[in-house]
Enzyme design. Structure first.
Site, PDB file in Angstrom:
ATOM      1  N   LYS A  42     -18.910 118.820  69.641  1.00  0.00           N
ATOM      2  CA  LYS A  42     -17.445 119.289  69.248  1.00  0.00           C
ATOM      3  C   LYS A  42     -17.439 120.424  68.255  1.00  0.00           C
ATOM      4  CE  LYS A  42     -15.675 117.946  71.643  1.00  0.00           C
ATOM      5  NZ  LYS A  42     -15.702 118.247  73.271  1.00  0.00           N
ATOM      6  N   HIS A  97     -27.866 118.246  71.254  1.00  0.00           N
ATOM      7  CA  HIS A  97     -27.026 117.751  70.001  1.00  0.00           C
ATOM      8  C   HIS A  97     -27.933 116.719  69.075  1.00  0.00           C
ATOM      9  CE1 HIS A  97     -23.287 119.072  71.749  1.00  0.00           C
ATOM     10  NE2 HIS A  97     -23.184 118.092  72.546  1.00  0.00           N
ATOM     11  N   SER A 127     -11.304 116.620  67.344  1.00  0.00           N
ATOM     12  CA  SER A 127     -11.582 117.168  68.821  1.00  0.00           C
ATOM     13  C   SER A 127     -12.511 115.971  69.355  1.00  0.00           C
ATOM     14  CB  SER A 127     -12.662 118.328  68.689  1.00  0.00           C
ATOM     15  OG  SER A 127     -13.215 118.773  69.783  1.00  0.00           O
TER      16      SER A 127
END
Ligand code: A3P
Length: 283
Positions: A42, A97, A127
């Site tokens: 995000k 990530h 988010s």
């Protein structure tokens, strides 16, 4: 909506297999010419992927309009990502990530270039709340207040934002590490693209740069099926996924209470103590 812990990090059970994450860390060989796009979820990962893809094609939108993000720039740690890479030729363009301590060990003795993007964690929190709660990837928070608590504890996919950021920022100053911020990208996307080009050793003509800007804009990505996640309609998100939600900075002010903002400040100052002022453009 199950998840499991691996090395202190909660991973969604769907789409992420412990054995693969382990294999990626221990056996995946990163090549010197590979390009890695890394971010805490995000933070603008997909935006950065779009920009890098467009730089590769000198602004020609054909690739970003015909191949979905996750096939252009596979997520190594996901089950599908691993498969998406196996048929590709080097050099790879890789997305991830993963926190620092779970990233392929081979990377740390390679010359591969890595771009790490950070974003105001308050916006990352908001988010993430609006993104994850629509999926079967994690447990579903009953409210933003619940998610707020989980976020501060690191009990969210990929773990603590603070740990993630501290881990990767330890590479600051390395020649093969470029640090970007979502805020900087918003403020001056053209300058950001130039920085990325310099880092990757690519040269674009002004009209090519205009095309990169155009096809990586929020509006263009929102309208592009290959980048807006609307193609993901499987059991991960039966009601569809909304990646291109708002695309602004400071949206947290519309969602966090004054008390939450204060609690957040306190944790931020504690956990991020020691970094030079100015490193985090939103603070
Ligand atoms: P919001 O939910 O605040 O709108 P990631 O790709 O790491 O999952 O990050 C997703 C966030 O980046 C979303 O934030 C999304 O809207 C934003 N984003 C994606 N592409 C963007 C673009 N071209 N310009 C601005 N924001 C973008």
């Amino acid at each position: 909506s199950g998840y499991y812990w691996f090395e202190g990090i909660p991973f969604p059970s769907r789409g992420f297999q412990k054995e693969i994450i382990e294999e990626v860390r221990d056996k995946f060989v990163i090549g010197d010419e590979d390009i890695i796009i890394l971010a805490y979820p995000k933070s603008g990962t997909n935006w950065l992927i779009q920009i890098v893809c467009l730089i590769q094609t000198k602004g020609n939108p054909e690739w970003v309009q015909s191949v979905p993000t996750w096939k252009r720039s596979p997520w190594i740690e996901s089950n599908g990502g691993f498969q998406n890479l196996t048929n590709k030729e080097r050099p790879y363009q890789i997305s991830s990530h993963l926190p620092f301590h779970l990233f392929p060990r081979s990377f740390f003795s390679s010359k591969a270039k890595i771009i790490y993007v950070i974003r105001n964690p308050r916006d990352v929190l908001v988010s993430g709340y609006f993104f994850w709660y629509k999926t079967n990837l994690f447990k579903n928070p009953d409210s933003l207040a619940t998610y707020f608590d989980w976020f501060l504890k690191g009990n969210v996919p990929y773990g603590s934002w603070f740990e993630h950021t501290r881990g990767w920022l330890s590479m600051r100053g390395s020649e093969n590490f470029l640090l970007l911020s979502y805020e900087g990208m918003k403020k001056d996307p053209r300058r950001t693209i130039e920085k990325i080009c310099d880092f990757l050793g690519k040269k674009l003509e002004p009209d090519e740069l205009d095309m990169v800007l155009k096809y990586s804009s929020f509006q263009a990505m929102k309208e592009n099926k290959m980048s807006n996640f609307s193609l993901i309609t499987d059991d991960i998100a039966p009601n569809g996924l909304l990646l291109m939600r708002k695309g602004t900075t400071g949206d947290w002010k519309n969602h966090l209470t004054v008390a939450q903002a204060e609690a957040f400040n306190k944790v931020f100052q504690e956990k991020m103590a020691g970094f030079p002022p100015g490193l985090f453009p939103w603070e």
